[in-house]
Scaffold this motif. Structure first.
Motif, PDB file in Angstrom:
ATOM      1  N   THR A 182     -12.099  15.152  27.138  1.00 28.60           N
ATOM      2  CA  THR A 182     -11.047  14.576  27.977  1.00 28.60           C
ATOM      3  C   THR A 182     -10.612  13.205  27.488  1.00 28.60           C
ATOM      4  O   THR A 182      -9.420  12.868  27.516  1.00 28.60           O
ATOM      5  CB  THR A 182     -11.508  14.497  29.442  1.00 28.60           C
ATOM      6  N   SER A 185      -8.507  13.862  24.613  1.00 24.60           N
ATOM      7  CA  SER A 185      -7.442  14.789  25.033  1.00 24.60           C
ATOM      8  C   SER A 185      -6.858  15.595  23.884  1.00 24.60           C
ATOM      9  O   SER A 185      -5.666  15.905  23.864  1.00 24.60           O
ATOM     10  CB  SER A 185      -6.337  14.016  25.771  1.00 24.60           C
ATOM     11  N   MET A 201     -11.451  20.168  28.541  1.00 24.73           N
ATOM     12  CA  MET A 201     -10.768  18.952  28.977  1.00 24.73           C
ATOM     13  C   MET A 201     -10.394  19.042  30.453  1.00 24.73           C
ATOM     14  O   MET A 201     -10.129  20.131  30.966  1.00 24.73           O
ATOM     15  CB  MET A 201      -9.473  18.719  28.181  1.00 24.73           C
ATOM     16  N   VAL A 207      -3.330  14.792  29.384  1.00 23.77           N
ATOM     17  CA  VAL A 207      -2.458  15.921  29.040  1.00 23.77           C
ATOM     18  C   VAL A 207      -1.282  15.987  30.004  1.00 23.77           C
ATOM     19  O   VAL A 207      -0.119  16.011  29.590  1.00 23.77           O
ATOM     20  CB  VAL A 207      -3.241  17.244  29.038  1.00 23.77           C
TER      21      VAL A 207
END
Length: 390
Positions: A182, A185, A201, A207
């Protein structure tokens, strides 16, 4: 083409004249011209082909987002889920069964521990935490170890693990590695290219980028991708076409947003490090950050996350007053959106292997730097400093 260009062109409609964005297809039911056609689709689906056959199994809109995330992560197939925690649970429930052993990096996102305590351990799965080093990892390995789970960089204070070394060790023992990606990303690091089997993620964060969608993604290749997809279908995990459309919109601007987040965060990190009462700024792009060399090797940039560690003589009450004195930074537990956020954090409560080293340190605050002007954010941070002189 570079990923910046690819993200603008992947999953766009090809028919011309036509819309530049894929249409939002909202449906539960898909109809067929004949039983023969329906049975053929089911047969092809059973053979692993992704087809538009029922809303829970995906629509053209969600398929477009799957393709875009797979490109971003460098994997063959992506599963979309209604949150990052749902993505975590999909990985754990796919790979593990009662009697198995799981090894988790100590610096993972706190809800992973909730999954362990509330789901895995009562289900008969043994769990150990390692300090991020291969040396410690090796001491915990058992014949029944079935998964190594990590997050790079770590949650809250961004510990860098040598992911290449971890995956090399795991491959020697035929154990898959799952990585929470994450922070990067997909744009700043690709765990699959570094040897991981699974990259997941919370797409909710960078995102999507606009703080208006909950989203989880899990990307893998080969048999692992097939297993993840089958488990997602079994568990009934899916997202709406509207959420997929919004996430696609976010992906188009991810590179330029991330660059702006990073530029402002770097400037503010340098400024914050010089302020009275600050013991350390936790930010992998800083040269004094532990693991900075690994960040330089494995990542192509940084994001908007900064954690301030205050001196030990700063009290929790002073820290909290400082947080509440901010006006441009909203108090909130998420990050990665266009808006700046602030949150008091306690690394000791989120660690087991390294909890002791945080006992005598000062309070911490996590900042998620948004897209506001850097000078305005700096002025807001500066005016809050009066709390420490009261």
């Amino acid at each position: 083409m570079t990923i910046n260009t690819d993200l603008l062109h992947i999953a766009r409609t090809e028919n011309k004249p036509g819309p530049v964005n894929p249409p939002i297809v909202r449906t539960s039911t898909v109809t067929f011209d004949s039983l023969t056609q329906m049975r053929e689709v089911k047969k092809r689906r059973a053979d692993g082909e992704r087809l538009f056959s029922y809303g829970r199994r995906g629509t053209p809109t969600t398929h477009a987002l799957e393709d875009a995330i797979s490109l971003l992560e460098g994997g063959e197939q992506t599963q979309l889920l209604p949150s990052g925690v749902a993505a975590i649970n999909l990985v754990l429930l796919t790979v593990l069964k009662p009697g198995d052993h799981l090894i988790i990096a100590d610096s993972v996102y706190q809800p992973v521990r909730q999954c362990v305590n509330g789901l895995l351990q009562p289900w008969g799965i043994d769990v150990d935490y390692f300090d991020g080093s291969v040396e410690h990892l090796a001491t915990l390995l058992r014949p029944e170890t079935r998964l190594i789970y990590t997050e790079v960089p770590g949650s809250l204070v961004y510990e860098m693990q040598d992911l290449s070394a971890i995956t090399e060790f795991a491959q020697q023992h035929d154990i898959p590695v799952a990585v929470d990606n994450t922070w990067a990303s997909g744009l700043l690091m690709q765990p699959l290219a570094l040897g991981a089997s699974i990259s997941l993620m919370a797409g909710t964060k960078y995102v999507v980028g606009h703080s208006d969608v909950m989203l989880g993604t899990v990307t893998a290749s080969g048999d692992m991708a097939h297993r993840l997809r089958e488990m997602a279908i079994t568990l009934g995990q899916c997202i709406s076409a509207d959420d997929a459309y919004l996430a696609l919109r976010g992906l188009r601007t991810l590179p330029c947003r991330m660059a702006q987040h990073a530029q402002t965060a770097q400037r503010l990190g340098d400024w914050l490090a010089q302020q009275p009462g600050v013991a350390r700024i936790h930010q992998p792009s800083r040269q004094d950050h532990p693991g900075h060399e690994i960040w330089q090797r494995d990542c192509t940039g940084t994001n908007g996350l900064i954690t301030i560690e205050f001196n030990a003589d700063i009290t929790d009450a002073q820290r909290d007053a400082w947080v509440e004195a901010l006006t441009l930074f909203s108090i909130g537990s998420s990050w990665g959106g266009y808006e700046s956020l602030v949150l008091p954090v306690t690394p000791a409560s989120a660690r087991s292997c390294s909890a002791q080293k945080w006992q005598n340190k000062g309070p911490c605050v996590r900042l998620s730097i948004g897209l506001e002007d850097a000078s305005d954010l700096q002025a807001d941070l500066a005016q809050a400093w009066t709390c420490f002189s009261k």
